[in-house]
Motif scaffolding. Structure first.
Motif, short mmCIF file in Angstrom:
data_model
loop_
_atom_site.label_atom_id
_atom_site.label_comp_id
_atom_site.label_asym_id
_atom_site.label_seq_id
_atom_site.Cartn_x
_atom_site.Cartn_y
_atom_site.Cartn_z
N ALA A 1 0.84 -1.21 0.00
CA ALA A 1 0.00 0.00 0.00
C ALA A 1 0.87 1.25 0.00
O ALA A 1 0.52 2.26 -0.64
CB ALA A 1 -0.92 0.00 1.21
N GLU A 2 2.00 1.22 0.72
CA GLU A 2 2.89 2.38 0.74
C GLU A 2 3.51 2.61 -0.64
O GLU A 2 3.73 3.76 -1.04
CB GLU A 2 3.98 2.18 1.79
N VAL A 3 3.79 1.54 -1.37
CA VAL A 3 4.30 1.69 -2.73
C VAL A 3 3.26 2.39 -3.61
O VAL A 3 3.58 3.31 -4.38
CB VAL A 3 4.69 0.31 -3.32
N VAL A 4 2.01 1.99 -3.48
CA VAL A 4 0.95 2.65 -4.24
C VAL A 4 0.80 4.10 -3.79
O VAL A 4 0.60 5.01 -4.61
CB VAL A 4 -0.38 1.88 -4.08
N ARG A 5 0.91 4.34 -2.49
CA ARG A 5 0.78 5.72 -1.97
C ARG A 5 1.89 6.60 -2.54
O ARG A 5 1.66 7.78 -2.83
CB ARG A 5 0.83 5.70 -0.45
N MET A 6 3.10 6.05 -2.68
CA MET A 6 4.18 6.85 -3.28
C MET A 6 3.85 7.22 -4.72
O MET A 6 4.15 8.32 -5.17
CB MET A 6 5.50 6.08 -3.20
N MET A 7 3.22 6.31 -5.46
CA MET A 7 2.77 6.66 -6.81
C MET A 7 1.79 7.82 -6.75
O MET A 7 1.88 8.78 -7.54
CB MET A 7 2.09 5.45 -7.47
N ASN A 8 0.85 7.74 -5.83
CA ASN A 8 -0.14 8.80 -5.67
C ASN A 8 0.55 10.13 -5.34
O ASN A 8 0.17 11.19 -5.87
CB ASN A 8 -1.12 8.43 -4.56
N THR A 9 1.57 10.09 -4.50
CA THR A 9 2.32 11.30 -4.16
C THR A 9 3.03 11.87 -5.38
O THR A 9 3.06 13.09 -5.59
CB THR A 9 3.36 10.98 -3.06
N LEU A 10 3.58 11.01 -6.22
CA LEU A 10 4.38 11.44 -7.36
C LEU A 10 3.53 11.98 -8.51
O LEU A 10 3.97 12.86 -9.25
CB LEU A 10 5.25 10.29 -7.86
N VAL A 11 2.32 11.46 -8.68
CA VAL A 11 1.49 11.89 -9.82
C VAL A 11 0.32 12.77 -9.40
O VAL A 11 -0.35 13.37 -10.25
CB VAL A 11 0.97 10.68 -10.63
N LEU B 1 10.04 13.88 5.52
CA LEU B 1 9.21 12.68 5.36
C LEU B 1 7.79 12.94 5.87
O LEU B 1 7.19 12.10 6.54
CB LEU B 1 9.85 11.49 6.08
N ARG B 2 7.28 14.14 5.57
CA ARG B 2 5.95 14.51 6.06
C ARG B 2 4.89 13.50 5.61
O ARG B 2 4.93 13.00 4.49
CB ARG B 2 5.59 15.91 5.57
N ASN B 3 3.95 13.29 6.51
CA ASN B 3 2.87 12.31 6.27
C ASN B 3 3.44 10.94 5.94
O ASN B 3 2.77 10.13 5.33
CB ASN B 3 1.92 12.78 5.17
N PHE B 4 4.68 10.71 6.34
CA PHE B 4 5.39 9.46 6.09
C PHE B 4 5.33 9.14 4.59
O PHE B 4 4.73 8.16 4.15
CB PHE B 4 4.81 8.32 6.91
N SER B 5 5.99 10.00 3.80
CA SER B 5 5.88 9.94 2.35
C SER B 5 6.60 8.75 1.72
O SER B 5 6.43 8.51 0.52
CB SER B 5 6.41 11.24 1.73
N ALA B 6 7.38 8.01 2.49
CA ALA B 6 8.02 6.79 1.98
C ALA B 6 8.27 5.84 3.14
O ALA B 6 8.61 6.29 4.24
CB ALA B 6 9.33 7.11 1.27
N PRO B 7 8.15 4.54 2.93
CA PRO B 7 8.34 3.56 4.02
C PRO B 7 9.82 3.28 4.27
O PRO B 7 10.36 2.24 3.88
CB PRO B 7 7.61 2.32 3.50
N VAL B 8 10.48 4.22 4.92
CA VAL B 8 11.91 4.14 5.18
C VAL B 8 12.18 4.42 6.65
O VAL B 8 11.32 4.92 7.37
CB VAL B 8 12.69 5.16 4.32
#
Length: 890
Positions: free
Chosen positions: A391-401, A548-555
């Motif tokens: 889900a975090e991988v998909v969320r990163m897509m959402n953040t990028l586009v 990393l606001r709103n935890f923008s990547a799972p790191v």
């Protein structure tokens, strides 16, 4: 290849099936002792492959007949497959007749008995326990299903799709015929035969079509289905509004099952649910339960498109449907929460779960990519990595586009792939193609490494302020740790959302070198290399970075911030997630310092005052305050250190809680008084937040009273427990007493049991509460052992086993990890016992010791000995053996 007696399945070995099943006509003569299954399959040879025998999956079946185009044929059994020599025709009809025994099916996979009813669970490979079939997700057929059974015993007969016909038969029997017009893989097949009642609701979608919604439960439970129905309606409305994805069948059904391995299952048009995620009333369910029902109902409904209409080519692509659908249900929950602070509470909850479940998985022997490369038992890969990290991988897509770009990518994905079985790459490609100017499209190869590389990336961030040039240069670097079977990993695309704050807490405009003007006070930096630097101009004073606001990547982030920096973020950051994170890090720093020095923890005045200010701040949502004033869990802290001594960690954290309870005693009393809920019960964000903070205040006040011997607050908690008009407040008061080990806890527990002994889901709470109580002198472990002999405890019901044993082993480290190894002995005994009954349940319980290598001695050696004892059992299932063997691998 083979390892021992278990086949290792590799993603690189994928081949398309040699045959397709186009239609499946199934007839069930239903009986708990012996069900007769007759199938008539329209099969076509895959012309792209050489002619070869037809190989069908089947387990625990009694085969009666095999016909090809009406004629008997020879067949043989090889490696668990039914093999039929290649028929002469390219297309033919295969008829199979077999029997199964649902009442003997304790695995709860395939067709099984629960109570007096019959139910199915076919994901991932349960359909092969019903009849012989090409039980793989890329074989999609149109199903017509006829169910016949005793009309009194099974008055409700359900399957996927639309009801075509129903009627009576001789001998007190009746039948129902169902047809699903949408091709689906066998894992989405479902049957229900039981004595049930339904809440019904007609809805009209935006197209003007009328649809029947039904929630089926056992008799006497209908009054607990209103919230599930409302959640379903809200999900339908949201998905059509947000993604233009409509309900596509005449009806949509939910069925609650008391014995269920999972939370729920998205079978096309007929979702089967664990009762935990359907049944709720204010008297029996907490606010958390109501939230869980809304989330899980949404998740399974959203699968109708992201999982059903477009499904997985193979099980390695499981995150294609699960990661995407978890992201969708998270977005739905945030939209339902409403206010920005309530949305932040949802996000914080998701990240806490990720860090406590998925990050340890990434650091342990079961570490695997979001898209795994190999497995022995696919049931073991229904993991936090596939779901939550996916889900975090998909969320990163959402953040990028962006939100609109993501919706465009979804539209293109369905335009290309509706009705197909596809891969994670297909989804990522659709997102990139719909947003060609995005960083995702420009660095797609780098981004897709999130699917291929296991482990949690380490993100290092260091800033340098140049006073003379009035610039601030932020250098970001990433490192991906080695994991089992993977080393030397390549950099991944990491979106880093950030803001810069002045020392006074003011948000600064952000203008990168080379830009003509500032672009707001928050932006996303895109890290694609092992190390990159970004220079901001117009920075006239020292700043505190909010990264990393709103935890923008799972790191895992190492930003080098001091306590003074964190106190600025805690007091002033506009990003609610990072404000919470700052408080968590301040607390973590103090726990780690106490552990490192081996001394008693003594909270400093700045930390205590920061917590007091947060509690008293008028503009903050109560639910946010509850989370911000909750110390990092022992599970999370254990992942931040090595050579973990669970007993020492527990002692330090409990001492911190004691000090917060006493130092803020007047503030807790204020919070208790100010956050009482007036009026009728509503499980909405506003009321839930007030109850959460009031119950936390009560727990802290009872803790402080237990330390001083003062009787007032324990008395108030006991009175609250007796008088509460909803389960959230009743359980909150009981938890306060149990958590403080107060003498009133025992009579309260006895009263609770007497009130709810006939409510299975509430009784689960009773078991769970005792299993997760803070350990004190071995009392909790001894109580769990006693409860294993309780007449209401059974390993046969997954919910009950999870409520007691799983909670002890996975959620109460100090009670489980004992210096005398008694917890590990119990674990080994129960893994072996469970495995003989329900391998899926056993393998999940076995994972409680995944991180045994991170323990200090004597725990480490004792844990390994327990794992080795389980490994020595020759008759272990493939599910459990895979977990145990991987745990022991060097």
């Amino acid at each position: 290849m083979r390892e021992g007696t278990t086949t290792l399945v590799r993603r690189e070995d994928y081949l398309a099936p040699a045959y397709w099943i186009r239609t499946a006509d199934l007839t069930f003569d239903l009986d708990a002792t012996k069900t007769i299954v007759s199938s008539k399959l329209a099969i076509e040879r895959n012309s792209a492959l050489p002619v070869q025998p037809l190989r069908l999956h089947g387990e625990d079946l009694n085969l009666l007949r095999v016909l090809v185009d009406g004629q008997s044929v020879s067949f043989r059994h090889e490696d668990g497959l039914l093999v039929i020599d290649a028929p002469a025709a390219d297309a033919f009809t295969l008829e199979i007749r077999n029997t199964i025994s649902p009442e003997k099916n304790t695995q709860l996979s395939g067709l099984y008995a629960s109570g007096s009813g019959l139910f199915t669970q076919c994901e991932a490979e349960g359909f092969r326990r019903i009849t012989y079939f090409l039980d793989r997700p890329d074989v999609m057929a149109v199903y017509t299903v006829t169910l016949r059974g005793d009309a009194k015993k099974y008055p409700v007969l359900l399957s996927n799709g639309n009801l075509v016909e129903q009627g009576t038969l001789d001998g007190g029997k009746h039948f129902a015929k169902w047809h699903d017009p949408f091709p689906k893989p066998s894992y989405l097949f479902a049957v229900v035969a039981a004595d049930l009642v339904a809440r019904e609701q007609w809805v009209r979608t935006r197209s003007g079509k009328e649809h029947l919604l039904q929630v089926y439960v056992t008799r006497g439970e209908l009054d607990k289905t209103e919230h599930a129905m409302n959640s379903l309606i809200a999900s339908i409305v949201w998905d059509e509004a947000r993604f233009k994805l409509p309900l596509d069948l005449e009806r949509f059904m939910i069925v609650a099952v008391p014995d269920f391995n999972m939370g729920a299952m998205e079978n096309k048009g007929l979702n089967l649910f664990n009762t935990k995620y359907v049944l709720a009333s204010p008297a029996t369910a907490t606010d958390v339960d109501f939230d869980g029902i809304e989330s899980v109902v949404a998740h399974e409904y959203f699968h109708n498109w992201t999982g059903n209409r477009v499904t997985c080519r193979d099980w390695f692509q499981l995150s294609l449907k699960e990661g995407l659908t978890v992201f969708r249900d998270q977005e739905f929950s945030m939209d339902m929460a409403g206010s920005p602070s309530a949305r932040a509470v949802c996000r914080i909850g998701d990240v806490r779960a990720l860090r406590e479940r998925q990050f340890p998985e990434d650091a342990g022997p079961m570490a695997h990519p979001v898209r795994p490369d190999a497995y022995q038992a696919i049931d073991n890969f229904y993991t936090a990595t596939v779901y939550e990290k996916g889900a975090e991988v998909v969320r990163m897509m959402n953040t990028l586009v962006g939100r609109e770009g993501f919706a465009a990518g979804m539209a293109l994905y369905f335009e290309r792939h509706d009705g197909q079985a596809v891969t994670c790459d297909d989804f990522a490609q659709a997102m990139a193609d719909a947003n060609p100017a995005s960083a995702l499209a420009q660095h797609l190869g780098s981004f897709k490494r999130w699917y291929a590389q296991a482990g949690t990336p380490r993100l290092n961030a260091r800033g340098n302020w140049n006073a003379e040039a009035a610039t601030y240069t932020l250098t970001l670097s990433q490192q991906l740790p080695d994991t089992p079977g993977q080393s030397g990993k390549q950099p991944q695309l990491v979106p880093v959302a950030l803001g810069l704050l002045s020392r006074e807490g003011q948000a600064l405009p952000l203008q990168l070198q080379g830009e003509d003007a500032p672009q707001g006070t928050e932006r996303v930096l895109v890290l694609t290399e092992a190390e990159q630097s970004f220079t901001f101009i117009g920075i006239g004073a020292e700043v505190v970075p909010s990264l990393l606001r709103n935890f923008s990547a799972p790191v895992v982030l190492d930003d080098g911030l001091t306590d003074a920096d964190l106190l600025v973020l805690l007091a002033h950051d506009s990003d609610a997630f990072n404000r919470w994170e700052a408080g968590q890090r301040l607390a973590l720093n103090r726990i780690k310092a106490a552990l490192g020095h081996g001394e008693a923890v003594q909270l400093d005045a700045p930390f205590v005052e920061a917590m007091r200010s947060l509690l008293r701040e008028p503009g903050l949502d109560p639910a946010f305050k509850d989370l911000a004033l909750t110390l990092p869990s022992e599970i999370y802290v254990a992942e931040q250190i090595s050579d973990v001594d669970p007993q020492r960690l527990h002692t330090v954290r409990e001492a911190m809680l004691d000090q917060l309870a006493t130092a803020l005693q007047a503030d807790w009393a204020w919070a208790w008084d100010e956050h009482q809920v007036q009026g009728g019960y509503r499980p909405d964000a506003e009321q839930s937040g007030r109850r959460a903070l009031a119950n936390k205040a009560l727990a802290m006040l009872v803790r402080a009273a237990a330390l001083s011997g003062e009787p007032v607050w324990p008395g108030k908690a006991y009175q609250r427990f007796k008088d509460a008009t909803n389960m959230t407040d009743r359980l909150g008061a009981l938890e306060a007493l149990v958590g403080a080990h107060h003498e009133l806890a025992q009579p309260a527990l006895e009263r609770f049991y007497a009130l709810f002994r006939h409510e299975p889901l509430v009784l689960d709470k009773w078991f769970m509460l005792q299993a997760r109580a803070p350990e004190k002198n071995g009392q909790v472990f001894a109580q769990v052992k006693a409860l294993l002999k309780h007449p209401d405890f059974t390993l046969g019901n997954p919910n009950r086993a999870r409520a007691l044993l799983f909670v002890l082993a996975a959620s109460n480290p100090a009670a489980f990890h004992r210096t005398d190894a008694a917890g590990y002995v119990l674990w080994a005994d129960k893994v072996i016992e469970m495995d003989a009954i329900n391998p899926q349940l056993a393998s999940r319980f076995a994972r409680s010791l995944d991180r045994w290598r991170n323990l200090a001695e004597p725990y480490r050696s004792a844990a390994r000995e327990a794992i080795a004892r389980v490994a020595a059992k020759a008759e272990l299932s493939s599910d459990t053996r895979e977990i145990i063997e991987r745990a022991l691998q060097d």
